[in-house]
Design a protein around this motif. Structure first.
Motif, PDB file in Angstrom:
ATOM      1  N   GLU A 186      69.316 -19.651 -33.254  1.00 24.43           N
ATOM      2  CA  GLU A 186      68.646 -19.463 -34.582  1.00 24.43           C
ATOM      3  C   GLU A 186      67.611 -20.196 -35.175  1.00 24.43           C
ATOM      4  O   GLU A 186      66.675 -19.799 -36.095  1.00 24.43           O
ATOM      5  CB  GLU A 186      69.799 -18.553 -35.084  1.00 24.43           C
ATOM      6  N   ALA A 187      68.187 -21.461 -35.484  1.00 22.52           N
ATOM      7  CA  ALA A 187      68.098 -22.013 -35.671  1.00 22.52           C
ATOM      8  C   ALA A 187      66.670 -23.185 -34.971  1.00 22.52           C
ATOM      9  O   ALA A 187      66.198 -23.980 -35.189  1.00 22.52           O
ATOM     10  CB  ALA A 187      69.483 -23.780 -35.459  1.00 22.52           C
ATOM     11  N   ALA A 188      66.923 -22.659 -33.925  1.00 19.92           N
ATOM     12  CA  ALA A 188      66.112 -23.039 -32.551  1.00 19.92           C
ATOM     13  C   ALA A 188      64.524 -22.431 -32.963  1.00 19.92           C
ATOM     14  O   ALA A 188      63.677 -22.454 -32.954  1.00 19.92           O
ATOM     15  CB  ALA A 188      66.179 -23.349 -31.419  1.00 19.92           C
ATOM     16  N   GLU A 189      64.720 -20.891 -33.030  1.00 19.24           N
ATOM     17  CA  GLU A 189      64.119 -20.537 -33.334  1.00 19.24           C
ATOM     18  C   GLU A 189      63.427 -20.797 -35.735  1.00 19.24           C
ATOM     19  O   GLU A 189      62.109 -20.311 -34.482  1.00 19.24           O
ATOM     20  CB  GLU A 189      64.152 -19.105 -33.471  1.00 19.24           C
ATOM     21  N   LEU A 190      64.071 -20.725 -36.578  1.00 16.72           N
ATOM     22  CA  LEU A 190      63.803 -20.772 -37.157  1.00 16.72           C
ATOM     23  C   LEU A 190      63.063 -22.183 -37.376  1.00 16.72           C
ATOM     24  O   LEU A 190      61.578 -22.144 -37.615  1.00 16.72           O
ATOM     25  CB  LEU A 190      64.731 -21.116 -38.282  1.00 16.72           C
ATOM     26  N   GLN A 191      63.894 -23.156 -36.473  1.00 20.43           N
ATOM     27  CA  GLN A 191      62.792 -24.328 -36.881  1.00 20.43           C
ATOM     28  C   GLN A 191      61.089 -24.251 -35.879  1.00 20.43           C
ATOM     29  O   GLN A 191      60.257 -24.285 -36.457  1.00 20.43           O
ATOM     30  CB  GLN A 191      62.812 -25.336 -35.757  1.00 20.43           C
ATOM     31  N   ASP A 192      60.921 -23.352 -35.100  1.00 16.72           N
ATOM     32  CA  ASP A 192      59.582 -23.171 -34.107  1.00 16.72           C
ATOM     33  C   ASP A 192      58.453 -22.073 -35.233  1.00 16.72           C
ATOM     34  O   ASP A 192      57.642 -22.678 -35.222  1.00 16.72           O
ATOM     35  CB  ASP A 192      59.895 -22.411 -33.162  1.00 16.72           C
ATOM     36  N   VAL A 193      59.711 -21.334 -35.794  1.00 16.73           N
ATOM     37  CA  VAL A 193      58.597 -19.740 -36.751  1.00 16.73           C
ATOM     38  C   VAL A 193      58.458 -21.243 -37.869  1.00 16.73           C
ATOM     39  O   VAL A 193      56.931 -20.331 -38.049  1.00 16.73           O
ATOM     40  CB  VAL A 193      59.546 -18.727 -36.743  1.00 16.73           C
ATOM     41  N   LEU A 194      58.441 -21.793 -38.239  1.00 15.78           N
ATOM     42  CA  LEU A 194      58.648 -21.476 -39.528  1.00 15.78           C
ATOM     43  C   LEU A 194      57.800 -23.642 -40.121  1.00 15.78           C
ATOM     44  O   LEU A 194      56.529 -23.627 -40.192  1.00 15.78           O
ATOM     45  CB  LEU A 194      59.622 -22.097 -40.480  1.00 15.78           C
ATOM     46  N   GLY A 195      58.378 -24.049 -38.388  1.00 21.07           N
ATOM     47  CA  GLY A 195      57.749 -25.338 -38.958  1.00 21.07           C
ATOM     48  C   GLY A 195      57.307 -26.481 -39.703  1.00 21.07           C
ATOM     49  O   GLY A 195      56.583 -26.662 -40.015  1.00 21.07           O
ATOM     50  N   PHE A 196      58.240 -26.541 -40.313  1.00 21.82           N
ATOM     51  CA  PHE A 196      58.585 -27.282 -41.821  1.00 21.82           C
ATOM     52  C   PHE A 196      58.297 -28.262 -41.847  1.00 21.82           C
ATOM     53  O   PHE A 196      58.679 -29.120 -40.724  1.00 21.82           O
ATOM     54  CB  PHE A 196      58.961 -27.101 -42.764  1.00 21.82           C
ATOM     55  N   GLU A 197      57.797 -29.258 -42.619  1.00 22.73           N
ATOM     56  CA  GLU A 197      57.366 -30.977 -42.295  1.00 22.73           C
ATOM     57  C   GLU A 197      57.493 -31.038 -43.974  1.00 22.73           C
ATOM     58  O   GLU A 197      57.280 -30.595 -45.033  1.00 22.73           O
ATOM     59  CB  GLU A 197      55.788 -30.996 -41.646  1.00 22.73           C
ATOM     60  N   GLY A 198      58.249 -32.305 -44.143  1.00 20.39           N
ATOM     61  CA  GLY A 198      57.896 -32.753 -45.441  1.00 20.39           C
ATOM     62  C   GLY A 198      59.552 -32.631 -46.442  1.00 20.39           C
ATOM     63  O   GLY A 198      59.393 -32.612 -47.692  1.00 20.39           O
ATOM     64  N   PHE A 199      60.975 -32.342 -46.099  1.00 14.26           N
ATOM     65  CA  PHE A 199      61.922 -31.919 -46.462  1.00 14.26           C
ATOM     66  C   PHE A 199      62.109 -33.108 -47.150  1.00 14.26           C
ATOM     67  O   PHE A 199      62.947 -33.287 -48.488  1.00 14.26           O
ATOM     68  CB  PHE A 199      63.233 -31.689 -45.051  1.00 14.26           C
ATOM     69  N   GLU A 200      62.211 -34.692 -46.521  1.00 11.85           N
ATOM     70  CA  GLU A 200      62.445 -36.046 -47.303  1.00 11.85           C
ATOM     71  C   GLU A 200      61.701 -35.636 -48.592  1.00 11.85           C
ATOM     72  O   GLU A 200      62.065 -36.514 -49.688  1.00 11.85           O
ATOM     73  CB  GLU A 200      61.953 -36.974 -46.392  1.00 11.85           C
ATOM     74  N   LEU A 201      60.040 -35.175 -48.978  1.00 13.59           N
ATOM     75  CA  LEU A 201      60.062 -34.777 -50.380  1.00 13.59           C
ATOM     76  C   LEU A 201      60.695 -33.615 -51.018  1.00 13.59           C
ATOM     77  O   LEU A 201      59.874 -33.477 -52.218  1.00 13.59           O
ATOM     78  CB  LEU A 201      58.200 -34.322 -49.880  1.00 13.59           C
ATOM     79  N   GLY A 202      61.433 -32.933 -50.799  1.00 12.92           N
ATOM     80  CA  GLY A 202      62.624 -31.723 -51.846  1.00 12.92           C
ATOM     81  C   GLY A 202      62.888 -32.320 -53.168  1.00 12.92           C
ATOM     82  O   GLY A 202      62.434 -31.731 -54.024  1.00 12.92           O
ATOM     83  N   PHE A 203      63.093 -33.874 -53.672  1.00 19.88           N
ATOM     84  CA  PHE A 203      63.532 -33.780 -55.003  1.00 19.88           C
ATOM     85  C   PHE A 203      62.977 -34.330 -55.751  1.00 19.88           C
ATOM     86  O   PHE A 203      62.188 -33.320 -56.601  1.00 19.88           O
ATOM     87  CB  PHE A 203      64.378 -35.236 -53.958  1.00 19.88           C
ATOM     88  N   LEU A 204      61.280 -34.562 -54.679  1.00 15.41           N
ATOM     89  CA  LEU A 204      59.999 -35.390 -55.651  1.00 15.41           C
ATOM     90  C   LEU A 204      59.612 -34.232 -55.843  1.00 15.41           C
ATOM     91  O   LEU A 204      58.621 -33.338 -57.334  1.00 15.41           O
ATOM     92  CB  LEU A 204      59.552 -36.403 -54.591  1.00 15.41           C
TER      93      LEU A 204
END
Length: 420
Positions: free
Chosen positions: A232-250
């Protein structure tokens, strides 16, 4: 080293500090000391690169992965980070202090700002360090692609020196409208560059920009907070394709500067439209004898779920990108026919390349697109494009079926996000 791995993507660093039985500051554990060493090494490498204010903001947000927060008590305690930064001194110590002053745990920010001021007075803090986190919101824009599907909210901020930068939050049409990415746009690269490939741009109020971004990030948080297995984690990564987690606090800090009370109605609906009567009408209509009953029922169940996963929740609204995702990625693994026994779990799963299922879906989905066009003006305007995209996607599906006949390549079930 200068861009540490985000805790959102999984953490390998052990827990940080242990409470001191005698009171006062928590005792520094070996694990927390390791975090401090990593943070120091990252800071030293970073300051040697001669960063500007934008680069400093990116680094200061990402380096929070080494810091312990109340809800994620992994890493070095803020008090130890500040002590270590003060002892270290110089530009590296100022960078560590500035990171906590801007994006660290809220109850430690005032202390960090005071320490940064002292370091600046002593000549240890370069100008970019004192500018970390400094931003005043100015204006915001909503960009949409030609179908109004993939969107991006960009907020422009101004620093005390008059320079501007932009925070861009990508918002997808799938998985309930979850955020797809975060980007910090530098003025030197041109704030307008965030609109590359976009065809529709409209100004939005700062309050509405906040509401839109928060809604999409809330949906992402709900999805990412699920307890999921590796598949499911792999599927989530494929479906969302999220970029920029390192900017979460900003992002959290920048959005907190915007006024509340806005509306997310420009992209999100309060409740999905009720299409149950039209679904019943289509299901009960005469069908070609070539369409299997079980195959047709599975396609309709998948169709209903897919519609709910779209940001507008409207099963009648179809665009080429929705057609492509449905045919290529969503429906193939929903065949009623079991494939060969899985070597990993010993059970049979739906056969992705079931010829009868492919044939039924190709026939029924084309009829559905025409039916949807009869009841939706938006789908009517795109009917020819939708039918062309479907035909092209089914061609890829049949080609894959011929190449992998007898091989199970199932698509894991996606799951519905809860209301954010």
């Amino acid at each position: 080293m200068t861009r540490p791995k985000s805790r959102h993507g999984g953490r390998v660093t052990p827990k940080g500090t242990r409470p001191d039985k005698r009171g006062g500051k928590p005792r520094l554990s070996p694990e927390a000391r390791y975090c401090l060493e990593l943070m120091e090494a990252s800071a030293a490498e970073f300051v040697a690169s001669g960063p500007d204010a934008d680069e400093a903001d990116r680094w200061a947000s990402g380096v929070q992965d080494f810091v312990a927060f109340p809800k994620t008590p992994v890493g070095a305690q803020p008090t130890h980070v500040l002590d270590h930064a003060r002892e270290l001194g110089g530009a590296a110590g100022a960078a560590m202090t500035a990171a906590l002053a801007a994006y660290g745990p809220s109850r430690h920010r005032a202390t960090a700002r005071w320490q940064l001021e002292q370091m600046a007075a002593a000549g240890d803090a370069p100008p970019w360090a004192t500018a970390v986190g400094s931003a005043a919101p100015v204006e915001a824009f909503l960009r949409r692609d030609e179908w109004g599907e993939e969107c991006e909210v960009t907020i422009h901020y101004e620093r005390p020196d008059g320079s501007r930068h932009g925070l861009a939050v990508e918002i997808g049409w799938f998985m309930g409208g979850a955020a797809r990415g975060l980007h910090l746009v530098s003025e030197r690269h041109g704030l307008a560059s965030t609109g590359t490939g976009r065809t529709g741009v409209e100004p939005v109020s700062l309050a509405d920009a906040r509401a839109l971004c928060m809604r999409s990030l809330d949906v992402l948080t709900v999805l990412a907070s699920r307890t999921i297995d590796d598949a499911e984690a792999a599927e989530l990564q494929d479906v969302l394709g999220f970029e920029g987690f390192e900017l979460g606090f900003l992002t959290e800090q920048r959005l907190g500067l915007l006024p509340e009370g806005g509306s997310d109605g420009a992209l999100f609906v309060s409740a999905p439209p009720d299409r149950s009567a039209l679904l019943d009408e289509f299901t009960q209509a005469p069908r070609p004898s070539s369409e299997g009953d079980a195959e047709f029922s599975n396609m309709m169940a998948g169709l209903s779920l897919f519609g709910l996963l779209c940001r507008d929740g409207d099963i009648l609204h179809w665009t080429p990108c929705r057609v492509d995702t449905f045919v290529d990625d969503f429906i193939p693994g929903r065949s009623p026919t079991d494939g060969p026994e899985c070597l990993e779990c010993g059970e049979a799963h739906p056969d992705t390349f079931d010829a009868d299922f492919v044939s039924t879906v190709e026939s029924a989905f084309g009829r559905w697109l025409r039916f949807a066009a009869e009841h939706s003006e938006s789908s009517k305007a795109l009917l020819e494009e939708n039918l062309y995209t479907a035909a092209e996607s089914f061609g890829y599906w049949r080609a894959a079926a011929s190449e992998h006949r007898g091989e199970r390549v199932g698509v894991p079930d996606l799951w519905l996000p809860r209301a954010s």
